[in-house]
Each structure stands twice: as C-alpha cells, then as structure tokens.
Design a protein around this motif. Sequence first.
Motif, PDB file in Angstrom:
ATOM      1  N   GLY A  47       0.894  -1.338  -0.097  1.00 13.77           N
ATOM      2  CA  GLY A  47       0.068   0.131  -0.177  1.00 13.77           C
ATOM      3  C   GLY A  47       0.859   1.065  -0.124  1.00 13.77           C
ATOM      4  O   GLY A  47       0.177   2.278  -0.063  1.00 13.77           O
ATOM      5  N   GLY A  48       2.114   1.092   0.121  1.00 11.21           N
ATOM      6  CA  GLY A  48       2.911   2.459  -0.039  1.00 11.21           C
ATOM      7  C   GLY A  48       3.878   2.909   1.219  1.00 11.21           C
ATOM      8  O   GLY A  48       4.463   3.677   1.299  1.00 11.21           O
ATOM      9  N   ILE A  49       3.976   1.700   2.154  1.00 10.94           N
ATOM     10  CA  ILE A  49       5.011   2.168   3.342  1.00 10.94           C
ATOM     11  C   ILE A  49       6.202   1.026   3.353  1.00 10.94           C
ATOM     12  O   ILE A  49       5.853  -0.188   3.379  1.00 10.94           O
ATOM     13  N   SER A  50       7.468   1.498   3.303  1.00 16.37           N
ATOM     14  CA  SER A  50       8.564   0.704   3.250  1.00 16.37           C
ATOM     15  C   SER A  50       9.439   1.027   4.757  1.00 16.37           C
ATOM     16  O   SER A  50       9.108   2.067   5.183  1.00 16.37           O
ATOM     17  N   ARG A  51      10.051   0.180   5.159  1.00 19.27           N
ATOM     18  CA  ARG A  51      11.080   0.307   6.218  1.00 19.27           C
ATOM     19  C   ARG A  51      12.174  -0.317   6.241  1.00 19.27           C
ATOM     20  O   ARG A  51      12.544  -1.051   5.486  1.00 19.27           O
ATOM     21  N   SER A  52      13.116   0.220   7.131  1.00 22.26           N
ATOM     22  CA  SER A  52      14.490  -0.590   7.456  1.00 22.26           C
ATOM     23  C   SER A  52      14.336  -0.923   8.923  1.00 22.26           C
ATOM     24  O   SER A  52      13.505  -0.667   9.756  1.00 22.26           O
ATOM     25  N   PHE A  53      15.356  -1.856   9.227  1.00 21.54           N
ATOM     26  CA  PHE A  53      15.249  -2.156  10.488  1.00 21.54           C
ATOM     27  C   PHE A  53      16.374  -1.779  11.644  1.00 21.54           C
ATOM     28  O   PHE A  53      17.510  -1.412  10.864  1.00 21.54           O
ATOM     29  N   GLN A  54      16.416  -1.873  12.778  1.00 24.49           N
ATOM     30  CA  GLN A  54      17.659  -1.613  13.485  1.00 24.49           C
ATOM     31  C   GLN A  54      18.705  -2.298  13.267  1.00 24.49           C
ATOM     32  O   GLN A  54      20.011  -1.891  13.098  1.00 24.49           O
ATOM     33  N   ILE A  55      18.484  -3.683  13.152  1.00 24.61           N
ATOM     34  CA  ILE A  55      19.532  -4.655  12.633  1.00 24.61           C
ATOM     35  C   ILE A  55      19.403  -4.852  11.320  1.00 24.61           C
ATOM     36  O   ILE A  55      18.413  -5.318  10.655  1.00 24.61           O
ATOM     37  N   VAL A  56      20.420  -4.674  10.368  1.00 23.27           N
ATOM     38  CA  VAL A  56      20.483  -4.951   9.140  1.00 23.27           C
ATOM     39  C   VAL A  56      19.810  -6.129   8.573  1.00 23.27           C
ATOM     40  O   VAL A  56      20.430  -7.287   9.144  1.00 23.27           O
ATOM     41  N   ARG A  57      18.973  -6.267   7.817  1.00 19.07           N
ATOM     42  CA  ARG A  57      18.560  -7.711   7.376  1.00 19.07           C
ATOM     43  C   ARG A  57      18.705  -7.849   5.759  1.00 19.07           C
ATOM     44  O   ARG A  57      17.655  -7.762   5.185  1.00 19.07           O
ATOM     45  N   LEU A  58      19.802  -8.059   5.430  1.00 20.72           N
ATOM     46  CA  LEU A  58      19.978  -8.324   3.982  1.00 20.72           C
ATOM     47  C   LEU A  58      20.246  -9.882   3.909  1.00 20.72           C
ATOM     48  O   LEU A  58      20.610 -10.629   4.507  1.00 20.72           O
ATOM     49  N   PHE A  59      20.045 -10.178   2.411  1.00 16.27           N
ATOM     50  CA  PHE A  59      20.410 -11.723   1.962  1.00 16.27           C
ATOM     51  C   PHE A  59      21.939 -11.756   1.764  1.00 16.27           C
ATOM     52  O   PHE A  59      22.536 -11.477   0.858  1.00 16.27           O
ATOM     53  N   ASN A  60      22.777 -12.255   2.777  1.00 13.37           N
ATOM     54  CA  ASN A  60      23.955 -12.246   2.675  1.00 13.37           C
ATOM     55  C   ASN A  60      24.722 -12.914   1.549  1.00 13.37           C
ATOM     56  O   ASN A  60      25.682 -12.754   1.051  1.00 13.37           O
ATOM     57  N   ASN A  61      23.999 -13.935   1.199  1.00 12.94           N
ATOM     58  CA  ASN A  61      24.438 -14.918   0.107  1.00 12.94           C
ATOM     59  C   ASN A  61      24.222 -14.311  -1.266  1.00 12.94           C
ATOM     60  O   ASN A  61      24.239 -15.043  -2.272  1.00 12.94           O
ATOM     61  N   MET A  62      23.480 -13.229  -1.410  1.00 13.71           N
ATOM     62  CA  MET A  62      23.006 -12.619  -2.648  1.00 13.71           C
ATOM     63  C   MET A  62      23.803 -11.503  -2.869  1.00 13.71           C
ATOM     64  O   MET A  62      24.393 -10.515  -2.008  1.00 13.71           O
ATOM     65  N   THR A  63      24.029 -10.997  -4.473  1.00 13.65           N
ATOM     66  CA  THR A  63      24.857  -9.714  -4.457  1.00 13.65           C
ATOM     67  C   THR A  63      23.666  -8.435  -4.035  1.00 13.65           C
ATOM     68  O   THR A  63      22.664  -8.293  -3.822  1.00 13.65           O
ATOM     69  N   VAL A  64      24.624  -7.139  -4.130  1.00 11.43           N
ATOM     70  CA  VAL A  64      23.955  -5.942  -3.878  1.00 11.43           C
ATOM     71  C   VAL A  64      22.720  -5.849  -4.775  1.00 11.43           C
ATOM     72  O   VAL A  64      21.610  -5.637  -4.233  1.00 11.43           O
ATOM     73  N   VAL A  65      22.835  -6.084  -6.206  1.00  7.69           N
ATOM     74  CA  VAL A  65      21.748  -5.663  -6.956  1.00  7.69           C
ATOM     75  C   VAL A  65      20.541  -6.641  -6.799  1.00  7.69           C
ATOM     76  O   VAL A  65      19.468  -6.402  -7.028  1.00  7.69           O
ATOM     77  N   GLU A  66      21.006  -8.023  -6.555  1.00 13.31           N
ATOM     78  CA  GLU A  66      19.799  -8.836  -6.178  1.00 13.31           C
ATOM     79  C   GLU A  66      18.973  -8.702  -4.937  1.00 13.31           C
ATOM     80  O   GLU A  66      17.927  -8.874  -4.839  1.00 13.31           O
ATOM     81  N   ASN A  67      19.949  -8.143  -3.985  1.00  6.66           N
ATOM     82  CA  ASN A  67      19.005  -7.862  -2.875  1.00  6.66           C
ATOM     83  C   ASN A  67      17.979  -6.680  -2.931  1.00  6.66           C
ATOM     84  O   ASN A  67      16.935  -6.775  -2.509  1.00  6.66           O
ATOM     85  N   VAL A  68      18.483  -5.744  -3.751  1.00  5.57           N
ATOM     86  CA  VAL A  68      17.629  -4.692  -4.188  1.00  5.57           C
ATOM     87  C   VAL A  68      16.343  -5.109  -5.000  1.00  5.57           C
ATOM     88  O   VAL A  68      15.028  -4.638  -5.072  1.00  5.57           O
ATOM     89  N   GLU A  69      16.736  -5.969  -6.125  1.00  6.89           N
ATOM     90  CA  GLU A  69      15.601  -6.641  -6.784  1.00  6.89           C
ATOM     91  C   GLU A  69      14.788  -7.253  -5.940  1.00  6.89           C
ATOM     92  O   GLU A  69      13.426  -7.274  -6.626  1.00  6.89           O
ATOM     93  N   THR A  70      14.871  -7.863  -4.976  1.00  6.29           N
ATOM     94  CA  THR A  70      13.820  -8.812  -4.119  1.00  6.29           C
ATOM     95  C   THR A  70      12.649  -7.914  -3.946  1.00  6.29           C
ATOM     96  O   THR A  70      11.696  -8.407  -4.170  1.00  6.29           O
TER      97      THR A  70
END
Length: 247
Positions: free
Chosen positions: A79-102
Amino acid sequence: MNATLTVAGATVEFSGLRALDNVSLSLAPREIVGLIGPNGSGKTTLINAITGQVPLASGSITLGERTISGLTPRQIALGGISRSFQIVRLFNNMTVVENVETAAIARGDSLRDARRKAERLIEELKLGARAHDLAAALNHGDKRRVEIARALAADPQFLLLDEPAAGMNDAETERLLHALTILPAQRGLGIMIIDHDMALIMRLCHRLHVLASGKTIAAGSGDDVRRHPEVIKAYLGSAEAEAHAAS
C-alpha cells in the motif's frame, strides 16, 4: 498521490504493559520527521505498529482515507509504506543488486524492470562499485545504504527508517545524510527516521516528535524540541541538552 500518514491515539500493549500510550502524529509527503526518545520509549514499537508487525490495542493508523491498522505487513508494504530495521537484514549470500531486486519483484515488477530499477537505485545511493559484490562482503555503512535502496525499490509513499546511522563513522553518516536529504523532493515521499545521532537528526529533519515511556512529551521544530524541559530531562541528559540549548 498526496495522502498523509496519520497515527491517531495509538496504544500498544504487551502482556498488560503499555509500550505506546495514546500517541498521535502525522507525516506528510516530502516531509522528514525525526522520531526520538530514550531507549525503551516506544519508537520502534510505533514503526512496528505502522507497518503491521504489532497490533494496536486502541487508536487507528490511516494512509489518506484508508485505514491500514489491522492489515498485514505485506498489505501495508504494497500500500505504500517501506521500512528498514535496527539490525540490517540483507540476504548475505546474494549480491547487492539481487538484494535490491527482491523488493521490486515482490512489488510486482518483471525481472527486467526489477533489474533496471535496482541498478538505478544503486547508482543513486553511490553503491555502483559494489553492485555485484555479495552483501556479506560489505562494510556496515554500505549495508545500511543497500537496505535503504531495497526499501525504495518497493516505490513507497513513505519510508520509515529505524536507526539507519547506527554504527556508521562520520564519513558514512555524511553520505547517508546527503542521500536522505534529497529523497523527499526527488521522489515525493515522506520519511520518518529514528536515530540517536542528534547532529544528523537536527540537520535532516523538518520537525521532531519525542517519546518517553510510550507517551508523546514534545513535538515541533528542532529548536523548540531541544529546549523543551521534558526532553532535556527524559532524553538528552542535562550536560548534552544544555549544550544543544545554548548553541
């Protein structure tokens, strides 16, 4: 879309303990609001309530004319609300561009459009040189910016950031400040940011909202808030607060 995000009388309880007590605030498009307060004051709980991670005991949260309290986190994100978290939650076994693509794919973009969007956002956030590196190989500041790029890939109207500068050095914080400052005008979105870096908050935010023990104790411009006696008492601490008030 020019909808305002409105929190009205939000109360959240955990096993009878009130983590939020009748909190009301609003966030308009193209506005940056700082949400500050001591540890345990309810800041992250408020973001969790807005994004559907915790239910309200009473009150409401609306996006424009639409009530979003009670919806699932996925419905709220779509509906239009995105967030980040206190502890970074990235997919560590994926590249930067793949993380953003998700995030773009979850939003419904095609693989081709998701890749184009991810590459554009990575360039905007000055991560182009790391685009094909694994997330696990990034330093802390870069991981934070990847998380913001991923949040933006969902094309939000509002971006809620939970301590994005935590753990950053001065140079990383300065890059983050620049990136966030231009987003509202560039994308027409509103930003709510939690952070304990008061220099960052004062430079970045149009106005501040202060919580203590789950309640609102002050709201207004940075100058007004930093001189508020309840803020001095509950959050900044006497020595730091006096220095801010005198400056």
